[in-house]
Write an enzyme that holds these catalytic residues in place. Sequence first.
Site, PDB file in Angstrom:
ATOM      1  N   ASP A 113       0.804  -1.234   0.000  1.00 43.08           N
ATOM      2  CA  ASP A 113       0.000   0.000   0.000  1.00 43.08           C
ATOM      3  C   ASP A 113       0.831   1.276   0.000  1.00 43.08           C
ATOM      4  OD1 ASP A 113      -2.579  -0.923  -0.261  1.00 43.08           O
ATOM      5  OD2 ASP A 113      -2.763  -1.395   1.863  1.00 43.08           O
ATOM      6  N   ASP A 177      -7.580  -4.073  -4.417  1.00 40.76           N
ATOM      7  CA  ASP A 177      -7.169  -2.759  -3.891  1.00 40.76           C
ATOM      8  C   ASP A 177      -5.801  -2.324  -4.432  1.00 40.76           C
ATOM      9  OD1 ASP A 177      -8.540  -4.631  -2.285  1.00 40.76           O
ATOM     10  OD2 ASP A 177      -8.380  -3.418  -0.502  1.00 40.76           O
TER      11      ASP A 177
HETATM   12  N1  GLY Z   1      -7.529  -2.743   1.954  1.00 44.30           N
HETATM   13  C1  GLY Z   1      -8.026  -1.468   1.733  1.00 44.30           C
HETATM   14  C2  GLY Z   1      -9.459  -1.343   2.013  1.00 44.30           C
HETATM   15  O1  GLY Z   1      -9.927  -1.715   3.052  1.00 44.30           O
HETATM   16  O2  GLY Z   1     -10.157  -0.877   1.183  1.00 44.30           O
END
Ligand code: GLY
Length: 397
Positions: A113, A177
Amino acid sequence: MIKHLSKTALLLIALAGCKSRDEVSKQPEDALKAAVKHYEYLAAQVEPGKYPKTYHANKKQLETSGSDWWCSGFFPGTLLYLDEAQNAPHLKEKALAVLEDLKREQYNKTTHDLGFMMYCSFGNAERLNPKKEYEDVLMQSAKSLITRYKPAAKCIQSWDSAPWNNAGPDEMPVIIDNMMNLELLFWASKFSGDSTYKSIAINHANTTMLNHFRPDYSTYHVVIYNKNTGKATKRITAQGTADNSSWARGQAWGLYGYTVMYRETKDDKYLQQANHIANYILTLPTMPKNLIPYWDYQAPGIPNALHDSSAGAITASALIELSGYVDKELSAKYVNAAKTILTALSSPEYFAEQGTNGGFLLKHGVGNMPNKTEIDVPLSYGDYYFVEALMRYQKLK
Ligand code: GLY
């Protein structure tokens, strides 16, 4: 009863109707103005080195994280957006102080991320005021992120620990994501002239397009790959209601991600993919009228299931950008849908009253339902994409 009303009364009712329609269309602009006050309050509560995650209204308690949480970039990013939109130098000052702390994450190789963390923060800082200091941080972040790329699977590994028991040592998860982390890599190639970053982003997007999507263009949350062969071995969920369901934020990340892919490459297949995802979302029978999705489009208990304001905000922002790449008819459809979402999010049902909600803008976000965390609460990413969507909407006008 209407026939008993005088002509004057009918005229007054008609005018009142017009006024309320005008007010509705003004809500998104007003929300942006009000957001500055909300974030002044929130910023005053946040101690140095801490990052706002959410607010627990029952305990009147702000929950924060350290800089290594996947959401750490959203708070400074929102502050920078608000300064850009509303000229709020005191918020910018706070943002720059946060960046001083956040910059340590440029070396973090344990998270997929890093794009969210560093591009929503330093990416905006660099866009608004290009500086060597930001460029160095962004380049190092891109370098750290691509250490997670697995050439055999042609994608960037998500979590280090698999989200289920008995994962084999060769198995690795990739979540939808992760499409959101690619924008940083495009920036890095443009800035450095080294196409490695861009190639990795393209490979990741292609692999995801091949393995994450069902024939109706809904997306699984998690695909498990064999690291050595690249074979997709399992399709499961982590944050949705079931492996086969459409977790609402996941659909939003996919829509946003492929819209960015088209912006950065102009490859038509990504535009088609984004259009297909938009069509899936907008024609779902379980999509509520105000277009604020249930937390999962197949959540148990619909229509009484919780909505996820963050999924609405991300979807609105993506639709506005996508509206700029398609024909007039589709464009109008996307803008209208985004307007419906932003009007709902700017209404008292979703937009918090001053001095409530811990200073966050949006109520009613759902973080992780299966994990029973952050349920029906404000979320820093809901606010970030809401402000971004409002700014994009204003630019359209
Ligand atoms: N993993 C990122 C979200 O919860 O959207």
